[in-house]
Design a protein around this motif. Structure first.
Motif, PDB file in Angstrom:
ATOM      1  N   UNK A 245     -15.023 -35.760  46.248  1.00 19.48           N
ATOM      2  CA  UNK A 245     -13.661 -36.214  45.958  1.00 19.48           C
ATOM      3  C   UNK A 245     -12.775 -35.095  45.421  1.00 19.48           C
ATOM      4  N   UNK A 246     -13.352 -34.267  44.533  1.00 17.63           N
ATOM      5  CA  UNK A 246     -12.573 -33.142  43.985  1.00 17.63           C
ATOM      6  C   UNK A 246     -12.201 -32.159  45.092  1.00 17.63           C
ATOM      7  N   UNK A 247     -13.134 -31.891  46.026  1.00 23.60           N
ATOM      8  CA  UNK A 247     -12.848 -30.974  47.130  1.00 23.60           C
ATOM      9  C   UNK A 247     -11.679 -31.475  47.974  1.00 23.60           C
ATOM     10  N   UNK A 248     -11.724 -32.754  48.340  1.00 22.48           N
ATOM     11  CA  UNK A 248     -10.657 -33.314  49.179  1.00 22.48           C
ATOM     12  C   UNK A 248      -9.332 -33.347  48.427  1.00 22.48           C
ATOM     13  N   UNK A 249      -9.360 -33.801  47.179  1.00 22.45           N
ATOM     14  CA  UNK A 249      -8.123 -33.922  46.412  1.00 22.45           C
ATOM     15  C   UNK A 249      -7.511 -32.551  46.111  1.00 22.45           C
ATOM     16  N   UNK A 250      -8.356 -31.578  45.761  1.00 22.76           N
ATOM     17  CA  UNK A 250      -7.847 -30.233  45.461  1.00 22.76           C
ATOM     18  C   UNK A 250      -7.240 -29.574  46.700  1.00 22.76           C
ATOM     19  N   UNK A 251      -7.904 -29.755  47.849  1.00 23.20           N
ATOM     20  CA  UNK A 251      -7.372 -29.177  49.087  1.00 23.20           C
ATOM     21  C   UNK A 251      -6.015 -29.773  49.424  1.00 23.20           C
ATOM     22  N   UNK A 252      -5.905 -31.094  49.350  1.00 21.43           N
ATOM     23  CA  UNK A 252      -4.641 -31.753  49.646  1.00 21.43           C
ATOM     24  C   UNK A 252      -3.561 -31.359  48.647  1.00 21.43           C
ATOM     25  N   UNK A 253      -3.941 -31.299  47.379  1.00 21.33           N
ATOM     26  CA  UNK A 253      -2.967 -30.929  46.350  1.00 21.33           C
ATOM     27  C   UNK A 253      -2.438 -29.521  46.553  1.00 21.33           C
ATOM     28  N   UNK A 254      -3.343 -28.574  46.820  1.00 19.95           N
ATOM     29  CA  UNK A 254      -2.923 -27.179  47.007  1.00 19.95           C
ATOM     30  C   UNK A 254      -2.019 -27.035  48.225  1.00 19.95           C
ATOM     31  N   UNK A 255      -2.409 -27.714  49.332  1.00 19.91           N
ATOM     32  CA  UNK A 255      -1.581 -27.641  50.540  1.00 19.91           C
ATOM     33  C   UNK A 255      -0.179 -28.187  50.297  1.00 19.91           C
ATOM     34  N   UNK A 256      -0.104 -29.338  49.646  1.00 21.19           N
ATOM     35  CA  UNK A 256       1.205 -29.947  49.409  1.00 21.19           C
ATOM     36  C   UNK A 256       2.072 -29.075  48.514  1.00 21.19           C
ATOM     37  N   UNK A 257       1.469 -28.494  47.479  1.00 21.01           N
ATOM     38  CA  UNK A 257       2.250 -27.659  46.576  1.00 21.01           C
ATOM     39  C   UNK A 257       2.732 -26.378  47.268  1.00 21.01           C
ATOM     40  N   UNK A 258       1.863 -25.743  48.044  1.00 24.03           N
ATOM     41  CA  UNK A 258       2.265 -24.521  48.749  1.00 24.03           C
ATOM     42  C   UNK A 258       3.333 -24.831  49.796  1.00 24.03           C
ATOM     43  N   UNK A 259       3.117 -25.913  50.535  1.00 22.65           N
ATOM     44  CA  UNK A 259       4.090 -26.301  51.566  1.00 22.65           C
ATOM     45  C   UNK A 259       5.441 -26.616  50.948  1.00 22.65           C
ATOM     46  N   UNK A 260       5.449 -27.420  49.904  1.00 24.51           N
ATOM     47  CA  UNK A 260       6.723 -27.753  49.253  1.00 24.51           C
ATOM     48  C   UNK A 260       7.341 -26.529  48.587  1.00 24.51           C
ATOM     49  N   UNK A 261       6.490 -25.636  48.089  1.00 14.89           N
ATOM     50  CA  UNK A 261       7.022 -24.408  47.495  1.00 14.89           C
ATOM     51  C   UNK A 261       7.780 -23.572  48.509  1.00 14.89           C
ATOM     52  N   UNK A 262       7.247 -23.461  49.728  1.00 13.20           N
ATOM     53  CA  UNK A 262       7.931 -22.725  50.786  1.00 13.20           C
ATOM     54  C   UNK A 262       9.267 -23.384  51.131  1.00 13.20           C
TER      55      UNK A 262
END
Length: 634
Positions: free
Chosen positions: A37-54
Motif C-alpha cells: 500500500x505504501x509503494x502504490x500510495x507513494x508512487x501516486x503521490x509523487x507523480x501527482x505532486x511533480x505533475x502539478x508542480x510542472x
C-alpha cells in the motif's frame, strides 16, 4: 506492539511454539500488505505532486511574463532585462522545486509524525506526554531557522537578479564593452554582486546546518529520555514492555520522518524567497495598463487635434529633476511639428507622453478634445507609429520585423501575398528595398539579436518601413534619419515628406535641414518653449533658432573646406609624365581665379571668342598680376 508482546510471552513465559509461529506469520502479512500500500500510495503521490508542480510553474511563468508586459515603462527604468530573465528561469525553478515532490515528502513526514503521536496517546498517554517535549523543541528550532533561511534566500535572489542584469548588459553590448576596454571594471562590478550572493548563501547554509544539528540532537536526546522514563513506568506497573516499545518506536519513527524532511525545508525556504519577488511583480497593478481592452474610449475617427496645456513632468527614477515645466502646444490635423533644442530639453519626453509610456504630473493632454487618459491605450497606440533614434529590431527575419507594424490593423491576418505587397511598398518608400534585394535571402534574411547583423543605416530604414507600412494617422519621428548617410537621408527624407502630407506628424531633429518645410518649428530649452514659428519666421527673428542654423552652417562650411583641402592634397599626376598634373582633377582656386570664374558666369567675356593678341597681353599685365596669370590659363 502486539508482536513485541508475543515475543516477550514466548521467551519469558514459554508459550506454545506452534501458536507463536502462527501468530507471527499472521501479523507479518500485515506488514507485507502495508508495504504494498505504501509503494502504490507513494508512487501516486509523487507523480501527482511533480505533475502539478510542472503545471503550476508553467502558469507562474506565464502570469509573470504577462504581468511584466503590462507594466508601464517607468517600471522598467528600475528593473533590468537580466533580472526579468532571472526571475523567469531561476526563481520559478526554485518555486517549482518547493511545490512539487518536496511538498509530498513534507506532507508524508508530518503525517507520519502526527500518526505516531496518535498511536502513542492510545497506548500510553503518560509516556507520550513526556515525549511531547520533543515536538516543542523541534518546532521552535525549525521555525526560527526557517525565517532566517527565507531572509537570506530573498537577499541572495535579489543580488543574483542584479548580477544577471549586469551580465545581460555586458553580453548584449559586447562590442562596445571591448571597444572601451571596460571588461575589468564591469567584471569587478559583477563580482561585487556575486559577493553579496555568496555571503547570503553562506549564511543560509550555516543556518541550515544549525537547524539540522539541532533537530538530530533533539531526536537523540528524546531516545535517552524515552528509555529512562520508560524503565521507571515498567517498574511502577504503569505500562508493560510491549506498550513501551510501541510508544518509543512510534515516536522514534515520527522523529526520523520529521528529520528526514529537514533538507526539504531549505527548498521551501528558497521557494518562499523566490515567490516573494515573483508575486510582487504579478500582483503589481500598473498605473497605465494597456491590457484592459474595455477600459477607455475608442472613437470611430482620429483627426489629429493634439493639445498640451501647461504640462509638467519628471521621470519616476529622477523625481527631483524637472523635464517639462509648463509646456503648452497646439497641433492641428495634418500639420508637421518639428521639435528642436539641446539634448535633455524634453523633446523625446513629448513623444513618451503621447504614447502614454508615462503620465504627466501636471497639466492636460487632449487628443481631438478628449483627455488622453480617457482613451483606450491600445486603440491610441494603433493610431500612431514611432521611429526612434536607436531602432530596435527583433531576432527574426526582415519580413517578420516589418510585419509587426501591421499588428492591430485590418491587415494583421491578411494573406501572405497581400502582406508581402504592403511590406515591399513600405521598403521602397523607406529606401530599403535596394539593399534588401542584394541580401542572400532577401526579406527572409535574419537580422540577428537586436539587428546586429545589419548596419546602423539599414536598421534605421527597416524601422522606418515598419512604421509606415500600417499607414498611421500620427507619425512620431525621433531622429528617424540620424543613422543614414547623406544620399540615403535625402531619399528617405523625400519619402517621409510624401508620407507626412496625409497625416499629423511630430518630428524631433538635430539636423535642421530636414525640418525646413515643417509647418511649425518649436525650439525647446529646459522643458519650455522659447521660440515657435516657421523656418523663415524664426530666421527673421534672429533668436535661438537663428543661432542654431548659423552654428550648423559654420560646421558644414568647415567640413566642406576640409574636404576641398583633402582633394587639393590628393591631386593626381599623369602616369606618363609624373611631374605634370593631370587635367582630370581640379585643385582649389585662388582668389583671382574665383573672380574670373564669377565674371565668366556673369557673361563679362566669353572664353571661346577671346583672342590672345599682344595688346591684350599688355592690358592684362597692366591690370594686375592675377589677371596676368589667369591669361595663361586660357
Amino acid at each position: 506492539m502486539f508482536l513485541t508482546q508475543v515475543f516477550t510471552n514466548f521467551f519469558v513465559y514459554g508459550t506454545d511454539p506452534d501458536e507463536f509461529q502462527h501468530t507471527v506469520n499472521h501479523n507479518t502479512l500485515y506488514f507485507v500488505y502495508l508495504g504494498i500500500g505504501i509503494f502504490a500510495a507513494s508512487s501516486l503521490q509523487t507523480f501527482l505532486h511533480v505533475d502539478r508542480g510542472e503545471v503550476i510553474a508553467s502558469r507562474i511563468r506565464q502570469h509573470y511574463l504577462q504581468s511584466i508586459l503590462r507594466q508601464n515603462i517607468a517600471y522598467f527604468d528600475r528593473v533590468g532585462a537580466g533580472e526579468v530573465t532571472s526571475r523567469i528561469t531561476s526563481d520559478v525553478t526554485q518555486i517549482q522545486d518547493g511545490i512539487s515532490e518536496k511538498v509530498g515528502l513534507i506532507l508524508s513526514g508530518v503525517s507520519t509524525f502526527i500518526a505516531a503521536f496518535i498511536i502513542g496517546f492510545i497506548k500510553c498517554w503518560q509516556m507520550t506526554l513526556v515525549m511531547s517535549s520533543v515536538v516543542v523543541a523541534i518546532c521552535l528550532g525549525m521555525g526560527f531557522a526557517s525565517a532566517l533561511i527565507v531572509k537570506y534566500t530573498t537577499l541572495n535572489l535579489s543580488a543574483y537578479g542584479e548580477a544577471s542584469s549586469i551580465a545581460e548588459d555586458v553580453l548584449s553590448s559586447m562590442r562596445n564593452t571591448v571597444a572601451f576596454g571596460s571588461q575589468n571594471r564591469l567584471a569587478k562590478k559583477f563580482e561585487e554582486k556575486l559577493k553579496v550572493c555568496r555571503t547570503a548563501g553562506i549564511a543560509r547554509g550555516r543556518v541550515l546546518a544549525l537547524m539540522v544539528a539541532w533537530l538530530w540532537t533533539v531526536i537523540y536526546l528524546s531516545y535517552g529520555l524515552a528509555f529512562w522514563q520508560g524503565s521507571r513506568f515498567i517498574v511502577d506497573g504503569v505500562q508493560d514492555v510491549g506498550s513501551l516499545v510501541t510508544v518509543v518506536m512510534a515516536i522514534i519513527i515520527g522523529a526520523f520522518s520529521l528529520g528526514g524532511i529537514t533538507p526539504c525545508f531549505q527548498a521551501i525556504g528558497s521557494a518562499l524567497g523566490a515567490a516573494h519577488k515573483v508575486y510582487e511583480a504579478i500582483e503589481r497593478v500598473p498605473y497605465i495598463d494597456a491590457f484592459l481592452e474595455d477600459q477607455g474610449e475608442k472613437p470611430a475617427t482620429f483627426e489629429g487635434h493634439i493639445s498640451f496645456k501647461d504640462v509638467k513632468f519628471t521621470y519616476p527614477s529622477r523625481p527631483n529633476v524637472p523635464i517639462l515645466n509648463g509646456f503648452s502646444l497646439q497641433v492641428e490635423p495634418g500639420q508637421t511639428i518639428a521639435l528642436v533644442g539641446a539634448s535633455g530639453s524634453g523633446k523625446s519626453t513629448i513623444i513618451g507622453l503621447l504614447e502614454r509610456f508615462y503620465a504627466p504630473i501636471g497639466g492636460d493632454i487632449t487628443i481631438d478634445g478628449r483627455p488622453i487618459e480617457s482613451l483606450n491605450i491600445k486603440w491610441l497606440r494603433r493610431q500612431m507609429a514611432l521611429v526612434s533614434q536607436e531602432p530596435t529590431l527583433f531576432s527574426c527575419s526582415i519580413y517578420e520585423n516589418i510585419s509587426y507594424g501591421l499588428i492591430g490593423t485590418e491587415y494583421e491576418h491578411a494573406d501572405d501575398a497581400v502582406k508581402k505587397d504592403l511590406i515591399i511598398n513600405a521598403c521602397k518608400e523607406a529606401n530599403a528595398w535596394e539593399f534588401i534585394q542584394n541580401l542572400t535571402e532577401g526579406l527572409e534574411t535574419e537580422v540577428g539579436e537586436r539587428g546586429f547583423l545589419l548596419s546602423g543605416g539599414q536598421k534605421q530604414r527597416i524601422a522606418i518601413a515598419r512604421a509606415i507600412v500600417s499607414q498611421p494617422k500620427l507619425l512620431l519621428l525621433d531622429e528617424a534619419t540620424s543613422a543614414l548617410d547623406t544620399k540615403s537621408e535625402g531619399i528617405v527624407q523625400e519619402a517621409l515628406d510624401r508620407a507626412l502630407k496625409s497625416r499629423t506628424t511630430i518630428v524631433i531633429a538635430h539636423r535642421l535641414s530636414t525640418i525646413r518645410d515643417a509647418d511649425k518649428i518649436i525650439v525647446m530649452s529646459k522643458g519650455s518653449i522659447v521660440e515657435a514659428g516657421t523656418h523663415s519666421e524664426l530666421l527673421d527673428h534672429e533668436g535661438v533658432y537663428h543661432q542654431l542654423v548659423q552654428a550648423q552652417n559654420i560646421r558644414a562650411a568647415t567640413e566642406h573646406s576640409a574636404e576641398e583641402q583633402i582633394d587639393s592634397d590628393n591631386e593626381v599626376y599623369d602616369e606618363k609624365h609624373p611631374l605634370v598634373k593631370s587635367n582630370s582633377v581640379a585643385s582649389s582656386l585662388s582668389v583671382s581665379a574665383r573672380i574670373i570664374k564669377d565674371l565668366e558666369a556673369d557673361g563679362f567675356y566669353e572664353k571661346k571668342t577671346i583672342t590672345r593678341s599682344t595688346w591684350q597681353l599688355v592690358v592684362y599685365v597692366s591690370l594686375s598680376p592675377p589677371f596676368f596669370f589667369s591669361w595663361f590659363n586660357y
